[in-house]
Motif scaffolding. Structure first.
Motif, PDB file in Angstrom:
ATOM      1  N   LEU A 236       0.839  -1.207   0.000  1.00  0.00           N
ATOM      2  CA  LEU A 236       0.000   0.000   0.000  1.00  0.00           C
ATOM      3  C   LEU A 236       0.866   1.245   0.000  1.00  0.00           C
ATOM      4  O   LEU A 236       0.572   2.236  -0.661  1.00  0.00           O
ATOM      5  N   LEU A 237       1.943   1.132   0.748  1.00  0.00           N
ATOM      6  CA  LEU A 237       2.870   2.255   0.859  1.00  0.00           C
ATOM      7  C   LEU A 237       3.431   2.610  -0.511  1.00  0.00           C
ATOM      8  O   LEU A 237       3.553   3.783  -0.877  1.00  0.00           O
ATOM      9  N   GLY A 238       3.750   1.583  -1.289  1.00  0.00           N
ATOM     10  CA  GLY A 238       4.266   1.795  -2.646  1.00  0.00           C
ATOM     11  C   GLY A 238       3.245   2.528  -3.497  1.00  0.00           C
ATOM     12  O   GLY A 238       3.559   3.481  -4.203  1.00  0.00           O
ATOM     13  N   TRP A 239       1.983   2.078  -3.406  1.00  0.00           N
ATOM     14  CA  TRP A 239       0.925   2.722  -4.195  1.00  0.00           C
ATOM     15  C   TRP A 239       0.712   4.162  -3.747  1.00  0.00           C
ATOM     16  O   TRP A 239       0.464   5.056  -4.558  1.00  0.00           O
ATOM     17  N   LEU A 240       0.810   4.360  -2.449  1.00  0.00           N
ATOM     18  CA  LEU A 240       0.648   5.714  -1.907  1.00  0.00           C
ATOM     19  C   LEU A 240       1.763   6.612  -2.440  1.00  0.00           C
ATOM     20  O   LEU A 240       1.528   7.755  -2.847  1.00  0.00           O
ATOM     21  N   GLY A 241       2.975   6.060  -2.468  1.00  0.00           N
ATOM     22  CA  GLY A 241       4.123   6.802  -2.994  1.00  0.00           C
ATOM     23  C   GLY A 241       3.909   7.146  -4.459  1.00  0.00           C
ATOM     24  O   GLY A 241       4.147   8.278  -4.892  1.00  0.00           O
ATOM     25  N   GLY A 243       1.072   7.414  -6.025  1.00  0.00           N
ATOM     26  CA  GLY A 243       0.005   8.425  -6.119  1.00  0.00           C
ATOM     27  C   GLY A 243       0.542   9.804  -5.801  1.00  0.00           C
ATOM     28  O   GLY A 243       0.244  10.787  -6.505  1.00  0.00           O
ATOM     29  N   THR A 244       1.333   9.871  -4.742  1.00  0.00           N
ATOM     30  CA  THR A 244       1.887  11.172  -4.346  1.00  0.00           C
ATOM     31  C   THR A 244       2.812  11.711  -5.444  1.00  0.00           C
ATOM     32  O   THR A 244       2.820  12.904  -5.740  1.00  0.00           O
ATOM     33  N   PHE A 245       3.553  10.794  -6.044  1.00  0.00           N
ATOM     34  CA  PHE A 245       4.465  11.209  -7.116  1.00  0.00           C
ATOM     35  C   PHE A 245       3.670  11.815  -8.284  1.00  0.00           C
ATOM     36  O   PHE A 245       4.003  12.869  -8.817  1.00  0.00           O
ATOM     37  N   LEU A 246       2.580  11.129  -8.627  1.00  0.00           N
ATOM     38  CA  LEU A 246       1.735  11.604  -9.734  1.00  0.00           C
ATOM     39  C   LEU A 246       1.173  12.988  -9.410  1.00  0.00           C
ATOM     40  O   LEU A 246       1.215  13.918 -10.240  1.00  0.00           O
ATOM     41  N   PHE A 247       0.702  13.115  -8.187  1.00  0.00           N
ATOM     42  CA  PHE A 247       0.153  14.392  -7.724  1.00  0.00           C
ATOM     43  C   PHE A 247       1.227  15.478  -7.819  1.00  0.00           C
ATOM     44  O   PHE A 247       0.997  16.571  -8.347  1.00  0.00           O
ATOM     45  N   GLY A 248       2.437  15.145  -7.356  1.00  0.00           N
ATOM     46  CA  GLY A 248       3.550  16.106  -7.381  1.00  0.00           C
ATOM     47  C   GLY A 248       3.924  16.467  -8.805  1.00  0.00           C
ATOM     48  O   GLY A 248       4.214  17.632  -9.111  1.00  0.00           O
ATOM     49  N   PHE A 249       3.864  15.478  -9.689  1.00  0.00           N
ATOM     50  CA  PHE A 249       4.235  15.712 -11.082  1.00  0.00           C
ATOM     51  C   PHE A 249       3.263  16.701 -11.732  1.00  0.00           C
ATOM     52  O   PHE A 249       3.661  17.679 -12.367  1.00  0.00           O
ATOM     53  N   ILE A 250       1.971  16.454 -11.529  1.00  0.00           N
ATOM     54  CA  ILE A 250       0.949  17.336 -12.110  1.00  0.00           C
ATOM     55  C   ILE A 250       1.113  18.755 -11.551  1.00  0.00           C
ATOM     56  O   ILE A 250       1.090  19.748 -12.277  1.00  0.00           O
ATOM     57  N   LEU A 251       1.334  18.816 -10.252  1.00  0.00           N
ATOM     58  CA  LEU A 251       1.509  20.126  -9.597  1.00  0.00           C
ATOM     59  C   LEU A 251       2.743  20.840 -10.151  1.00  0.00           C
ATOM     60  O   LEU A 251       2.730  22.043 -10.398  1.00  0.00           O
ATOM     61  N   GLY A 252       3.798  20.049 -10.389  1.00  0.00           N
ATOM     62  CA  GLY A 252       5.041  20.614 -10.918  1.00  0.00           C
ATOM     63  C   GLY A 252       4.828  21.192 -12.305  1.00  0.00           C
ATOM     64  O   GLY A 252       5.257  22.318 -12.604  1.00  0.00           O
ATOM     65  N   LEU A 273      -0.112  22.714   1.804  1.00  0.00           N
ATOM     66  CA  LEU A 273      -0.828  21.445   1.653  1.00  0.00           C
ATOM     67  C   LEU A 273       0.125  20.322   1.270  1.00  0.00           C
ATOM     68  O   LEU A 273       0.082  19.228   1.834  1.00  0.00           O
ATOM     69  N   THR A 274       0.995  20.616   0.314  1.00  0.00           N
ATOM     70  CA  THR A 274       1.924  19.582  -0.158  1.00  0.00           C
ATOM     71  C   THR A 274       2.833  19.116   0.977  1.00  0.00           C
ATOM     72  O   THR A 274       3.019  17.916   1.191  1.00  0.00           O
ATOM     73  N   VAL A 275       3.360  20.079   1.735  1.00  0.00           N
ATOM     74  CA  VAL A 275       4.270  19.723   2.832  1.00  0.00           C
ATOM     75  C   VAL A 275       3.542  18.851   3.860  1.00  0.00           C
ATOM     76  O   VAL A 275       4.043  17.808   4.297  1.00  0.00           O
ATOM     77  N   GLY A 279       4.368  15.046   4.355  1.00  0.00           N
ATOM     78  CA  GLY A 279       4.881  14.763   5.699  1.00  0.00           C
ATOM     79  C   GLY A 279       4.087  13.649   6.357  1.00  0.00           C
ATOM     80  O   GLY A 279       4.641  12.733   6.950  1.00  0.00           O
ATOM     81  N   GLY A 280       2.757  13.718   6.235  1.00  0.00           N
ATOM     82  CA  GLY A 280       1.881  12.703   6.829  1.00  0.00           C
ATOM     83  C   GLY A 280       2.147  11.333   6.228  1.00  0.00           C
ATOM     84  O   GLY A 280       2.273  10.332   6.943  1.00  0.00           O
ATOM     85  N   PHE A 281       2.232  11.300   4.892  1.00  0.00           N
ATOM     86  CA  PHE A 281       2.489  10.031   4.209  1.00  0.00           C
ATOM     87  C   PHE A 281       3.819   9.432   4.668  1.00  0.00           C
ATOM     88  O   PHE A 281       3.937   8.233   4.913  1.00  0.00           O
ATOM     89  N   LEU A 282       4.831  10.310   4.779  1.00  0.00           N
ATOM     90  CA  LEU A 282       6.158   9.812   5.163  1.00  0.00           C
ATOM     91  C   LEU A 282       6.140   9.206   6.564  1.00  0.00           C
ATOM     92  O   LEU A 282       6.685   8.131   6.806  1.00  0.00           O
ATOM     93  N   MET A 283       5.475   9.918   7.477  1.00  0.00           N
ATOM     94  CA  MET A 283       5.382   9.419   8.851  1.00  0.00           C
ATOM     95  C   MET A 283       4.665   8.079   8.892  1.00  0.00           C
ATOM     96  O   MET A 283       5.072   7.142   9.577  1.00  0.00           O
TER      97      MET A 283
END
Ligand code: UDP
Ligand code: MG
Length: 326
Positions: A236-241, A243-252, A273-275, A279-283
């Motif tokens: 799940l963690l991998g999928w979350l990562g 997803g976050t990457f995709l979100f970051g890419f679009i935002l970028g 929001l991003t931070v 941060g939450g995901f990382l924790m």
């Protein structure tokens, strides 16, 4: 009644935690059922560090009954440890594991025995027809756990119980596995031996049948079982990562687009929001990885799953050794 129960055909293993007042009734209920099977049988009580008079009751009952043996832990090590110890001390060709509070109907043992003999099944499991009345949080928590467990391992344990009759080869296998984390219900299913089921309606809880589990203990038990049996949390963690990457890419891309168009001024909310989200995901990720690491650490530590304080009529030449308890 013979005095020598060295090689009984049937052992009944009962984990006991603060069951004073229930044990004599338990013996009275189980005795006619097992006697009617016309075989040699024994009872193995495992006192999991009770704070009440349970051990004294076991001693009194043992004085009257040669077929009863008892083990007392130094402290509360948990039901799984008690089942494990009970299996280690049991000597029967078939072994029944059941609760002390009569929520597992003793009459079912006859049905289990017949089913095991007729079909040769190594495991006969007691399955609840419905969940008992319980608090909303417990009911929801249990359903989420069983759903997650099924999704991640393919093993459906909803309505299953620890009320089981197993053959001696299942017991030997269970005891021989060096895994420190114990989950009787999950492991016996994971073995994949032929299994039969008998259904029962759990009686509504009486005063003496309150659950001995507290919410924290149950939560840890559920989490430990998920970690021990599935890689889902890590995946799940991998999928979350991802997803976050995709979100970051679009935002970028959007940020760059705005910058080249000369509109890159309002970014504060997005940054915050991003931070916070990342941060939450990382924790969360760290804590999941930490959970697996903790289990590896415990396995490497090789501490015993239980420590025996006293034994009663167990017919063992020496108490269960440290390593046996691992
Ligand atoms: N039990 C145990 N150690 C514990 C908690 C429970 O040996 O830390 C025993 C308890 O005495 C009973 C069985 O495990 O024989 C099931 O516990 P309980 O009836 O409280 O569970 P529930 O009714 O909630 O399934
Ligand atoms: Mg109970």
């Amino acid at each position: 009644m013979t005095d020598n129960h060295l090689n009984p055909q049937l052992s009944v293993v009962i984990p006991v935690f603060n069951e004073a007042g229930n044990l004599a009734a338990f013996c009275e209920a189980i005795s006619p059922v097992c006697d009617a099977l016309r075989l040699d049988w024994e009872l193995v009580f495992v006192d999991d560090g009770s704070g009440d008079e349970s051990w004294q009751e076991i001693c009194t009952l043992a004085n009257q009954w040669a077929r009863l043996s008892g083990i007392r832990f130094t402290r509360n090590f948990g039901k799984e440890a008690a089942i494990y110890a009970g299996l280690m001390y049991s000597r029967g060709d078939s072994i029944v594991v059941m609760d002390a509070d009569l929520q597992h109907p003793p009459q079912l043992i006859k049905e289990m025995w017949e089913l095991q003999n007729e079909t040769g099944a190594d495991i006969v499991s007691g399955v609840k027809q419905r969940r008992q009345a319980e608090s909303l949080s417990r009911g929801v928590g249990a359903r989420i756990f069983y759903w997650l467990f099924k999704r991640s391992t393919g093993i459906d344990l909803a309505l299953s119980t620890d009320f089981k009759m197993i053959s001696s080869r299942v017991r030997e296998l269970y005891l021989s596995i060096p895994e420190r984390y114990r989950f009787f219900r999950g492991m016996t299913r994971w073995f994949g031996f032929p299994e039969q089921t008998v259904c029962f309606d759990p009686p509504t809880r009486k005063q003496a049948q309150f659950s001995r589990w507290n919410n924290r203990g149950l939560f840890r038990y559920a989490l430990g079982s998920l970690i021990a049996y599935s890689s889902l949390p890590i995946r799940l963690l991998g999928w979350l990562g991802a997803g976050t990457f995709l979100f970051g890419f679009i935002l970028g891309v959007q940020t760059l687009f705005n910058k080249f168009n000369g509109q890159a001024d309002e970014g504060f909310t997005t940054v915050i929001l991003t931070v916070v989200i990342i941060g939450g995901f990382l924790m969360m990720g760290l804590s999941i990885v930490g959970g697996y690491m903790m289990e590896i650490f415990r396995q490497v530590q090789q501490r015993p799953n239980f420590i025996v304080h006293e034994e009663l009529q167990t017919n063992r030449s020496s108490p269960a050794s440290f390593n046996e308890g691992i």
